[in-house]
Design a protein around this motif. Structure first.
Motif, PDB file in Angstrom:
ATOM      1  N   ALA A  33       0.830  -1.208   0.000  1.00 37.59           N
ATOM      2  CA  ALA A  33       0.000   0.000   0.000  1.00 37.59           C
ATOM      3  C   ALA A  33       0.862   1.254   0.000  1.00 37.59           C
ATOM      4  N   SER A  34       1.947   1.233   0.771  1.00 38.53           N
ATOM      5  CA  SER A  34       2.852   2.385   0.810  1.00 38.53           C
ATOM      6  C   SER A  34       3.515   2.598  -0.543  1.00 38.53           C
ATOM      7  N   LEU A  35       3.949   1.522  -1.173  1.00 36.66           N
ATOM      8  CA  LEU A  35       4.580   1.641  -2.483  1.00 36.66           C
ATOM      9  C   LEU A  35       3.582   2.174  -3.514  1.00 36.66           C
ATOM     10  N   ALA A  36       2.331   1.747  -3.401  1.00 37.14           N
ATOM     11  CA  ALA A  36       1.302   2.239  -4.319  1.00 37.14           C
ATOM     12  C   ALA A  36       1.047   3.728  -4.112  1.00 37.14           C
ATOM     13  N   THR A  37       1.099   4.168  -2.848  1.00 35.68           N
ATOM     14  CA  THR A  37       0.909   5.591  -2.550  1.00 35.68           C
ATOM     15  C   THR A  37       2.052   6.418  -3.131  1.00 35.68           C
ATOM     16  N   LEU A  38       3.276   5.929  -3.002  1.00 32.95           N
ATOM     17  CA  LEU A  38       4.421   6.638  -3.578  1.00 32.95           C
ATOM     18  C   LEU A  38       4.287   6.747  -5.097  1.00 32.95           C
ATOM     19  N   ALA A  39       3.888   5.663  -5.733  1.00 27.83           N
ATOM     20  CA  ALA A  39       3.740   5.675  -7.187  1.00 27.83           C
ATOM     21  C   ALA A  39       2.630   6.630  -7.624  1.00 27.83           C
ATOM     22  N   ARG A  40       1.533   6.622  -6.897  1.00 21.78           N
ATOM     23  CA  ARG A  40       0.419   7.518  -7.239  1.00 21.78           C
ATOM     24  C   ARG A  40       0.819   8.970  -7.058  1.00 21.78           C
ATOM     25  N   ALA A  41       1.629   9.259  -6.052  1.00 16.66           N
ATOM     26  CA  ALA A  41       2.104  10.627  -5.854  1.00 16.66           C
ATOM     27  C   ALA A  41       2.897  11.101  -7.062  1.00 16.66           C
ATOM     28  N   VAL A  42       3.745  10.244  -7.578  1.00 18.53           N
ATOM     29  CA  VAL A  42       4.519  10.613  -8.777  1.00 18.53           C
ATOM     30  C   VAL A  42       3.566  10.859  -9.944  1.00 18.53           C
ATOM     31  N   ASP A  43       2.568   9.998 -10.106  1.00 15.67           N
ATOM     32  CA  ASP A  43       1.590  10.169 -11.180  1.00 15.67           C
ATOM     33  C   ASP A  43       0.882  11.513 -11.096  1.00 15.67           C
ATOM     34  N   LEU A  44       0.656  11.973  -9.858  1.00 13.34           N
ATOM     35  CA  LEU A  44      -0.068  13.233  -9.645  1.00 13.34           C
ATOM     36  C   LEU A  44       0.827  14.455  -9.764  1.00 13.34           C
ATOM     37  N   LEU A  68      10.613   4.659  -5.030  1.00 19.08           N
ATOM     38  CA  LEU A  68      10.909   5.718  -6.007  1.00 19.08           C
ATOM     39  C   LEU A  68      11.968   5.323  -7.032  1.00 19.08           C
ATOM     40  N   LYS A  69      12.529   4.146  -6.890  1.00 18.61           N
ATOM     41  CA  LYS A  69      13.576   3.714  -7.824  1.00 18.61           C
ATOM     42  C   LYS A  69      13.141   3.804  -9.284  1.00 18.61           C
ATOM     43  N   PRO A  70      11.907   3.406  -9.634  1.00 20.16           N
ATOM     44  CA  PRO A  70      11.502   3.490 -11.047  1.00 20.16           C
ATOM     45  C   PRO A  70      11.357   4.925 -11.554  1.00 20.16           C
ATOM     46  N   TYR A  71      11.307   5.887 -10.647  1.00 21.13           N
ATOM     47  CA  TYR A  71      11.045   7.274 -11.037  1.00 21.13           C
ATOM     48  C   TYR A  71      12.201   8.195 -10.648  1.00 21.13           C
ATOM     49  N   ARG A  72      13.377   7.633 -10.422  1.00 27.92           N
ATOM     50  CA  ARG A  72      14.471   8.420  -9.827  1.00 27.92           C
ATOM     51  C   ARG A  72      14.767   9.694 -10.580  1.00 27.92           C
ATOM     52  N   ASP A  73      14.647   9.684 -11.896  1.00 29.83           N
ATOM     53  CA  ASP A  73      14.980  10.876 -12.671  1.00 29.83           C
ATOM     54  C   ASP A  73      13.884  11.932 -12.639  1.00 29.83           C
ATOM     55  N   LYS A 284      -2.517   6.735   2.551  1.00 30.66           N
ATOM     56  CA  LYS A 284      -3.687   6.350   1.768  1.00 30.66           C
ATOM     57  C   LYS A 284      -3.793   7.176   0.488  1.00 30.66           C
ATOM     58  N   ILE A 285      -4.032   6.509  -0.612  1.00 30.12           N
ATOM     59  CA  ILE A 285      -4.114   7.178  -1.902  1.00 30.12           C
ATOM     60  C   ILE A 285      -5.263   8.186  -1.929  1.00 30.12           C
ATOM     61  N   ALA A 286      -6.400   7.854  -1.339  1.00 30.15           N
ATOM     62  CA  ALA A 286      -7.548   8.775  -1.342  1.00 30.15           C
ATOM     63  C   ALA A 286      -7.184  10.087  -0.661  1.00 30.15           C
ATOM     64  N   ASN A 287      -6.484  10.019   0.470  1.00 26.44           N
ATOM     65  CA  ASN A 287      -6.066  11.237   1.169  1.00 26.44           C
ATOM     66  C   ASN A 287      -5.018  11.997   0.363  1.00 26.44           C
TER      67      ASN A 287
END
Length: 331
Positions: A33-44, A68-73, A284-287
């Motif tokens: 869930a935490s990893l999904a939240t980090l990824a969604r933050a990058v998407d936003l 964040l490794k997939p989005y490091r740049d 949480k992604i919703a928050n």
């Protein structure tokens, strides 16, 4: 997402505080869930992510680095040093801080490994060490910049005088302190004015009052026994009840504007200056999505003043920290 500047760094107008993913607030053990939240933050469009060696300790940096490794740049990673941890806490350092130059370097090397990165984008001193002159500490931090291991330097919960001394040694990109509708210390102690004067960015942590300003926390029954907030005066007994009643007024104003109380609280912080980048935390992604949407809210000068008056510090009951923790701030 709009962008703002923290010294030489350009970042999203809102960052993400990652502490709660492993530390302090009944931390989640759901890594996925935490990893999904980090990824969604990058998407936003969020580009600033805040962690520290003491969160966990150590596990938060590992989680953030993995997520964040997939989005490091595309992102900036900020981490912090300065507390004694584990066996070090047994040493004769009664303040619990350690910013000796050799320790600064050791922590930086360890944080780089845990984060899995070649450079730390923003390296903060977590708390000022009264036993080590700030010039020595910043000098050691500056050496890391010269070596390419750190991009920019920051302080946390430092006084305006200390900030000026540090900035004279090496440019300070940002200072981090608690700041929100119900915590205005940086206004009163001159830190915000110093940031404006020197061109230093300001990063408010707990811009949602540790969750209280969202209006979702009506009772302490939902907090785990080990939740950090139970030790804070504002979250205890009559203080908490009085503050919940005060925050209900914020909820009413938010409803009239068609937003949530948390979004209104974040919009107020953002309105205090374009050098300010709040880092609300969530697991949480919703928050997260609600918080990010606050960056698009425009407040009129009258609304900014009304909000500021509504939750003025004089109306808030209880100190933000117990005395034992308060002494470590604003050095």
């Amino acid at each position: 997402m709009q962008t703002r500047s923290l010294g030489s760094l350009t970042t999203s107008a809102l960052g993400l505080g990652c502490m709660g993913m492993t530390h302090a607030y009944s931390p989640s053990t759901d890594e996925a869930a935490s990893l999904a939240t980090l990824a969604r933050a990058v998407d936003l469009g969020v580009t600033l992510f805040d962690t520290a060696e003491v969160y966990g300790p150590f596990t938060n940096e590992e989680l953030v680095g993995k997520g964040l490794k997939p989005y490091r740049d595309r992102v900036l990673i900020a981490t912090k040093f300065g507390f004694t941890i584990g066996d070090e806490a047994k040493a004769a350092r009664p303040s619990g801080t350690d910013s000796r130059p050799e320790h600064v370097r050791a922590v930086a090397e360890a944080s780089l490994k845990r984060l899995g990165v070649e450079v730390i984008d923003l390296f903060y001193q977590h708390r000022v060490d009264p036993d080590v002159p700030i010039e020595e500490t910043v000098g050691a931090m500056a050496d890391l910049v010269k070596e390419g291991k750190v991009r920019a330097l920051g302080l946390s919960e430092a006084s305006a005088a200390t900030l000026r001394r540090a900035h004279a040694v090496h440019p300070i990109a940002a200072i981090q302190s608690e700041y929100s509708l119900w915590t205005r210390d940086p206004e009163e102690n001159g830190v915000l004015a110093t940031c404006r004067d020197l061109g230093i960015g300001f990063v408010p942590f707990s811009p949602l009052g540790r969750g209280a300003l969202t209006g979702a926390l009506k009772s302490l029954d939902g907090l785990a026994d080990n939740d950090f907030r139970r030790a804070l005066p504002r979250f205890q007994g009559e203080n908490f009840d009085a503050n919940v009643a005060l925050i209900s007024l914020l909820e009413q104003m938010a409803e009239a504007k068609g937003v949530t109380a948390g979004q209104l609280a974040l919009a107020w912080v953002l309105a205090q200056g374009d050098f300010i980048v709040p880092i609300p935390g969530t697991t949480k992604i919703a928050n997260l999505e609600k918080n990010v949407a606050a960056a698009a809210i425009t407040l009129s000068p009258d609304e900014v003043k009304e909000l500021g008056d509504l939750l003025s510090p004089a109306k808030v009951k209880g100190a933000r920290y117990p005395e034992s923790m308060a002494k470590m701030a604003n050095r």
